[in-house]
Design an enzyme around this catalytic site. Structure first.
Site, PDB file in Angstrom:
ATOM      1  N   HIS A  53      -6.702   7.913  12.246  1.00  9.74           N
ATOM      2  CA  HIS A  53      -6.214   6.527  12.161  1.00  9.74           C
ATOM      3  C   HIS A  53      -4.725   6.413  11.836  1.00  9.74           C
ATOM      4  O   HIS A  53      -4.281   5.348  11.420  1.00  9.74           O
ATOM      5  CB  HIS A  53      -7.061   5.743  11.135  1.00  9.74           C
ATOM      6  CG  HIS A  53      -8.502   5.587  11.545  1.00  9.74           C
ATOM      7  ND1 HIS A  53      -9.514   5.325  10.654  1.00  9.74           N
ATOM      8  CD2 HIS A  53      -9.081   5.664  12.771  1.00  9.74           C
ATOM      9  CE1 HIS A  53     -10.673   5.249  11.314  1.00  9.74           C
ATOM     10  NE2 HIS A  53     -10.427   5.458  12.593  1.00  9.74           N
ATOM     11  N   CYS A  57       9.454   0.172  22.508  1.00 13.13           N
ATOM     12  CA  CYS A  57       9.674   1.462  23.189  1.00 13.13           C
ATOM     13  C   CYS A  57       8.738   2.558  22.697  1.00 13.13           C
ATOM     14  O   CYS A  57       8.805   3.682  23.166  1.00 13.13           O
ATOM     15  CB  CYS A  57      11.140   1.896  23.070  1.00 13.13           C
ATOM     16  SG  CYS A  57      11.588   2.544  21.434  1.00 13.13           S
ATOM     17  N   CYS A  60      13.502  -1.098  15.097  1.00 14.05           N
ATOM     18  CA  CYS A  60      13.672   0.189  15.788  1.00 14.05           C
ATOM     19  C   CYS A  60      15.146   0.584  15.841  1.00 14.05           C
ATOM     20  O   CYS A  60      15.992  -0.218  16.222  1.00 14.05           O
ATOM     21  CB  CYS A  60      13.106   0.074  17.196  1.00 14.05           C
ATOM     22  SG  CYS A  60      13.279   1.562  18.163  1.00 14.05           S
ATOM     23  N   ALA A  90     -16.315  12.934  -5.080  1.00 12.33           N
ATOM     24  CA  ALA A  90     -15.760  14.048  -4.310  1.00 12.33           C
ATOM     25  C   ALA A  90     -14.977  15.025  -5.194  1.00 12.33           C
ATOM     26  O   ALA A  90     -15.127  16.236  -5.063  1.00 12.33           O
ATOM     27  CB  ALA A  90     -14.851  13.492  -3.213  1.00 12.33           C
ATOM     28  N   ARG A 150       0.833  -1.216   0.000  1.00 16.00           N
ATOM     29  CA  ARG A 150       0.000   0.000   0.000  1.00 16.00           C
ATOM     30  C   ARG A 150       0.862   1.258   0.000  1.00 16.00           C
ATOM     31  O   ARG A 150       0.541   2.237  -0.663  1.00 16.00           O
ATOM     32  CB  ARG A 150      -0.931  -0.032   1.208  1.00 16.00           C
ATOM     33  CG  ARG A 150      -2.032  -1.068   1.013  1.00 16.00           C
ATOM     34  CD  ARG A 150      -2.869  -1.217   2.253  1.00 16.00           C
ATOM     35  NE  ARG A 150      -3.510   0.017   2.649  1.00 16.00           N
ATOM     36  CZ  ARG A 150      -3.956   0.260   3.881  1.00 16.00           C
ATOM     37  NH1 ARG A 150      -3.816  -0.655   4.836  1.00 16.00           N
ATOM     38  NH2 ARG A 150      -4.537   1.389   4.173  1.00 16.00           N
ATOM     39  N   CYS A 153      15.984   0.622  19.922  1.00 17.83           N
ATOM     40  CA  CYS A 153      16.067  -0.569  20.783  1.00 17.83           C
ATOM     41  C   CYS A 153      16.119  -1.873  19.992  1.00 17.83           C
ATOM     42  O   CYS A 153      16.247  -2.943  20.583  1.00 17.83           O
ATOM     43  CB  CYS A 153      14.895  -0.586  21.770  1.00 17.83           C
ATOM     44  SG  CYS A 153      13.342  -1.092  21.019  1.00 17.83           S
TER      45      CYS A 153
HETATM   46  C1  BJW Z   1     -16.750   7.911  -2.815  1.00 18.96           C
HETATM   47  C2  BJW Z   1     -15.974   7.895  -3.950  1.00 18.96           C
HETATM   48  C3  BJW Z   1     -15.768   9.119  -4.570  1.00 18.96           C
HETATM   49  C4  BJW Z   1     -16.026   5.908  -3.269  1.00 18.96           C
HETATM   50  N1  BJW Z   1     -16.309  10.211  -4.049  1.00 18.96           N
HETATM   51  N2  BJW Z   1     -17.295   9.000  -2.324  1.00 18.96           N
HETATM   52  C5  BJW Z   1     -19.464   1.448  18.031  1.00 18.96           C
HETATM   53  C6  BJW Z   1     -20.345   0.659  17.309  1.00 18.96           C
HETATM   54  C7  BJW Z   1     -19.901  -0.492  16.653  1.00 18.96           C
HETATM   55  C8  BJW Z   1     -18.559  -0.884  16.690  1.00 18.96           C
HETATM   56  C9  BJW Z   1     -17.676  -0.090  17.392  1.00 18.96           C
HETATM   57  C10 BJW Z   1     -18.122   1.037  18.045  1.00 18.96           C
HETATM   58  N3  BJW Z   1     -17.048   1.635  18.653  1.00 18.96           N
HETATM   59  C11 BJW Z   1     -15.940   0.903  18.366  1.00 18.96           C
HETATM   60  C12 BJW Z   1     -16.296  -0.175  17.619  1.00 18.96           C
HETATM   61  C13 BJW Z   1     -15.370  -1.227  17.087  1.00 18.96           C
HETATM   62  C14 BJW Z   1     -14.661  -0.815  15.809  1.00 18.96           C
HETATM   63  C15 BJW Z   1     -15.705  -0.555  14.730  1.00 18.96           C
HETATM   64  O1  BJW Z   1     -16.029   0.564  14.377  1.00 18.96           O
HETATM   65  N4  BJW Z   1     -16.245  -1.621  14.154  1.00 18.96           N
HETATM   66  C16 BJW Z   1     -17.281  -1.498  13.107  1.00 18.96           C
HETATM   67  C17 BJW Z   1     -16.670  -1.786  11.735  1.00 18.96           C
HETATM   68  C18 BJW Z   1     -18.390  -2.436  13.418  1.00 18.96           C
HETATM   69  N5  BJW Z   1     -13.836   0.357  16.046  1.00 18.96           N
HETATM   70  C19 BJW Z   1     -12.602   0.269  16.539  1.00 18.96           C
HETATM   71  O2  BJW Z   1     -12.111  -0.782  16.851  1.00 18.96           O
HETATM   72  C20 BJW Z   1     -11.851   1.573  16.712  1.00 18.96           C
HETATM   73  N6  BJW Z   1     -11.314   1.639  18.038  1.00 18.96           N
HETATM   74  C21 BJW Z   1     -12.053   1.957  19.106  1.00 18.96           C
HETATM   75  O3  BJW Z   1     -13.213   2.290  19.009  1.00 18.96           O
HETATM   76  O4  BJW Z   1     -11.382   1.880  20.321  1.00 18.96           O
HETATM   77  C22 BJW Z   1     -12.150   1.841  21.497  1.00 18.96           C
HETATM   78  C23 BJW Z   1     -12.438   0.400  21.782  1.00 18.96           C
HETATM   79  C24 BJW Z   1     -11.393  -0.495  21.846  1.00 18.96           C
HETATM   80  C25 BJW Z   1     -11.649  -1.834  22.113  1.00 18.96           C
HETATM   81  C26 BJW Z   1     -12.973  -2.258  22.240  1.00 18.96           C
HETATM   82  C27 BJW Z   1     -14.017  -1.333  22.141  1.00 18.96           C
HETATM   83  C28 BJW Z   1     -13.734   0.005  21.903  1.00 18.96           C
HETATM   84  C29 BJW Z   1     -10.645   1.634  15.773  1.00 18.96           C
HETATM   85  C30 BJW Z   1     -11.028   1.689  14.347  1.00 18.96           C
HETATM   86  C31 BJW Z   1      -9.764   1.702  13.490  1.00 18.96           C
HETATM   87  C32 BJW Z   1     -10.081   1.602  12.012  1.00 18.96           C
HETATM   88  N7  BJW Z   1      -8.885   1.339  11.299  1.00 18.96           N
HETATM   89  C33 BJW Z   1      -8.905   1.261   9.849  1.00 18.96           C
HETATM   90  C34 BJW Z   1      -7.529   0.762   9.350  1.00 18.96           C
HETATM   91  C35 BJW Z   1      -6.500   1.893   9.447  1.00 18.96           C
HETATM   92  C36 BJW Z   1      -5.149   1.467   8.954  1.00 18.96           C
HETATM   93  C37 BJW Z   1      -5.133   1.082   7.515  1.00 18.96           C
HETATM   94  O5  BJW Z   1      -5.515   1.852   6.626  1.00 18.96           O
HETATM   95  O6  BJW Z   1      -4.700  -0.033   7.238  1.00 18.96           O
HETATM   96  O7  BJW Z   1      -9.227   2.539   9.275  1.00 18.96           O
HETATM   97  S1  BJW Z   1     -10.225   0.229   9.248  1.00 18.96           S
HETATM   98  C38 BJW Z   1     -10.569   1.194   7.805  1.00 18.96           C
HETATM   99  O8  BJW Z   1     -11.926   1.707   7.892  1.00 18.96           O
HETATM  100  C39 BJW Z   1      -9.631   2.398   7.893  1.00 18.96           C
HETATM  101  C40 BJW Z   1     -10.550   3.516   7.478  1.00 18.96           C
HETATM  102  O9  BJW Z   1     -10.037   4.768   7.933  1.00 18.96           O
HETATM  103  C41 BJW Z   1     -11.873   3.124   8.106  1.00 18.96           C
HETATM  104  C42 BJW Z   1     -13.063   3.772   7.486  1.00 18.96           C
HETATM  105  O10 BJW Z   1     -13.209   3.427   6.146  1.00 18.96           O
HETATM  106  P1  BJW Z   1     -13.795   4.498   5.128  1.00 18.96           P
HETATM  107  O11 BJW Z   1     -12.877   5.637   5.037  1.00 18.96           O
HETATM  108  O12 BJW Z   1     -15.194   4.808   5.490  1.00 18.96           O
HETATM  109  O13 BJW Z   1     -13.680   3.723   3.738  1.00 18.96           O
HETATM  110  P2  BJW Z   1     -14.717   2.706   3.050  1.00 18.96           P
HETATM  111  O14 BJW Z   1     -13.982   1.989   1.975  1.00 18.96           O
HETATM  112  O15 BJW Z   1     -15.427   1.902   4.036  1.00 18.96           O
HETATM  113  O16 BJW Z   1     -15.799   3.666   2.371  1.00 18.96           O
HETATM  114  C43 BJW Z   1     -15.508   4.474   1.238  1.00 18.96           C
HETATM  115  C44 BJW Z   1     -16.750   5.305   0.944  1.00 18.96           C
HETATM  116  O17 BJW Z   1     -16.433   6.211  -0.108  1.00 18.96           O
HETATM  117  C45 BJW Z   1     -17.936   4.455   0.452  1.00 18.96           C
HETATM  118  O18 BJW Z   1     -19.094   4.891   1.126  1.00 18.96           O
HETATM  119  C46 BJW Z   1     -18.039   4.790  -1.054  1.00 18.96           C
HETATM  120  O19 BJW Z   1     -19.380   4.798  -1.517  1.00 18.96           O
HETATM  121  C47 BJW Z   1     -17.452   6.175  -1.084  1.00 18.96           C
HETATM  122  N8  BJW Z   1     -16.797   6.549  -2.325  1.00 18.96           N
HETATM  123  N9  BJW Z   1     -15.565   6.545  -4.172  1.00 18.96           N
HETATM  124  C48 BJW Z   1     -17.104  10.082  -2.917  1.00 18.96           C
HETATM  125  N10 BJW Z   1     -15.018   9.184  -5.704  1.00 18.96           N
HETATM  126 ZN    ZN Z   2      12.219   0.737  20.097  1.00 13.91          ZN
END
Ligand code: BJW
Ligand code: ZN
Length: 274
Positions: free
Chosen positions: A141, A152, A173, A257, A72, A176
C-alpha cells in the site's frame, strides 16, 4: 495471555517449512504507538475512510487529506520498531526463503531491517550485501514518506512536515509544479501490478503464511493467505482478536505481536523433527 501449546504448534510448522511468507498489517505496529485503522483506538473511529483514503476525497478536498497524512507522518515519524519488527527483520535477513509482505505504510519494518543489518555488520565485520534487498518488505500500500505527482507521476522520498494550512501551501512537484499526493494506495485504486505479482508469487509458493496483526478485511492483501492454502501451504495467524482469516488458519495465536513473535520466530531448525 497467549496459549503456549498453540505457540509451540506454530513454531513447529514454521521450523519445518522452507518457504515462509509473513503478511503484516497495522497490528504489528500497534505496540510502537502507531494507531491501527479499525480497532477501538483506530484511526477511523474519528476519520471516516471514505472521507480521507480515496482518490475522490483527495480531489474534493486535498487540504483535508494532506492534513490527515501530515499528522500521521509526524506521529509515525516519532515511533520506533518494536520486538515484532525486530524478530521479522532478523528472520528475513537470515533466511533466504522467508519473504515479508506488508500492508503498512509506516516504514517500521524497513527501519528494523536497517538496524538489524547494522547490528549484523558490526558483529561480523562484514556487509550482508544482497540479503538486504531480498529481505526488504514488499509494500502493498505504498509509503507515508513518499509523494507522487498528480500530473507527471514523479515519485520521491519525502519526510518533510506538511503545511496544510491552505491549498496554496500544499506540497508541489519539483519537476512540473503540480500538486503532490501521498504515494499510498487508496480504496478503489489498483495496487502496483509488479508488486502485487511478486506478493502473489510469494504467497503461492510459501509452505507457511504467517499473518500478523491484520483485520483481513482489505483485498487483495487479505486474499494472499488463501493463495498459500490453495497451493497446499498452511496459514498461521497472530492477532489479539479473531478475524475472517482465523477460520482458514491451522494455528491461531491470540496475543500481541511484540510479545508473541520473538519466541515464535526464534526457530532453531536443527531441533525440528519433520
Ligand atoms: C494486533 C495488535 C497487536 C491490534 N498485535 N495484532 C474483494 C472483496 C471485497 C472488496 C474488494 C475486493 N477486492 C477489492 C475490493 C475493494 C477494496 C476492499 O478491500 N474493500 C473492503 C474493505 C471491503 N480494495 C481496494 O480498493 C484495493 N484496490 C483494489 O483492489 O484494486 C482493484 C480494484 C479497483 C477498483 C475496483 C475494484 C477493484 C485497495 C486497497 C487499499 C487499502 N488502502 C489502505 C490505506 C493506505 C494508505 C493509508 O494508510 O492511509 O490501507 S486502507 C487501510 O486498510 C490501509 C491498511 O493497509 C489496510 C488494512 O488494514 P489492517 O492492516 O488490516 O489494519 P486494521 O486496523 O484493519 O486491523 C488491525 C488488526 O490488528 C486488527 O485485527 C487487530 O485485532 C489487530 N491488532 N493490535 C497483534 N498488538
Ligand atoms: Zn510533476
Amino acid at each position: 495471555m497467549h496459549d503456549l501449546h498453540e505457540i509451540d504448534h506454530a513454531r513447529r510448522l514454521l521450523g519445518s517449512a522452507r518457504r515462509i511468507l509473513i503478511l503484516t498489517g497495522a497490528g504489528v505496529s500497534a505496540e510502537s504507538g502507531v494507531p491501527t485503522f479499525r480497532g477501538p483506538d483506530g484511526l477511523w473511529k474519528t476519520h471516516r475512510p471514505e472521507e480521507l483514503a480515496t482518490p475522490e476525497a483527495f480531489r474534493a478536498d486535498p487540504r483535508l487529506v494532506w492534513e490527515w497524512y501530515g499528522f500521521r507522518r509526524e506521529r509515525v515519524g516519532a515511533c520506533r520498531p518494536n520486538a515484532a519488527h525486530v524478530a521479522i527483520a532478523r528472520l528475513t535477513l537470515g533466511n533466504e526463503d522467508a519473504r515479508l509482505v506488508t500492508q503498512n505504510v509506516d516504514g517500521l519494518h524497513e527501519l528494523a531491517l536497517e538496524e538489524a543489518v547494522l547490528e549484523e555488520a558490526g558483529s561480523e565485520g562484514m556487509s550482508p550485501g544482497g540479503s538486504v534487498s531480498r529481505a526488504a518488505p514488499i509494500r502493498l500500500h505504498g509509503s507515508l514518506f513518499r509523494t507522487r505527482c498528480t500530473r507527471c507521476d514523479d515519485r520521491t522520498s519525502d519526510r518533510h512536515p506538511v503545511d496544510a494550512n491552505s491549498e496554496a501551501s500544499l506540497p508541489r512537484c519539483r519537476k512540473c509544479g503540480a500538486l503532490l499526493r501521498p504515494d499510498v494506495v487508496w480504496f478503489g485504486e489498483q495496487l502496483d501490478p509488479e508488486i502485487l505479482q511478486s506478493a502473489m508469487g510469494a504467497a503461492e509458493t510459501a509452505e507457511v503464511c504467517l499473518v500478523v496483526g491484520t483485520s483481513g478485511l482489505v483485498h487483495p492483501a487479505a486474499s494472499l493467505p488463501l493463495l498459500t492454502r490453495g497451493s497446499g501451504g498452511v496459514v498461521v495467524e497472530v492477532n489479539t482478536e479473531p478475524t475472517p482469516l482465523t477460520e482458514v488458519a491451522v494455528s491461531s495465536i491470540r496475543g500481541r505481536a511484540g510479545q508473541v513473535l520473538p519466541s515464535l520466530l526464534a526457530v532453531d531448525r536443527n531441533h525440528v523433527v519433520d
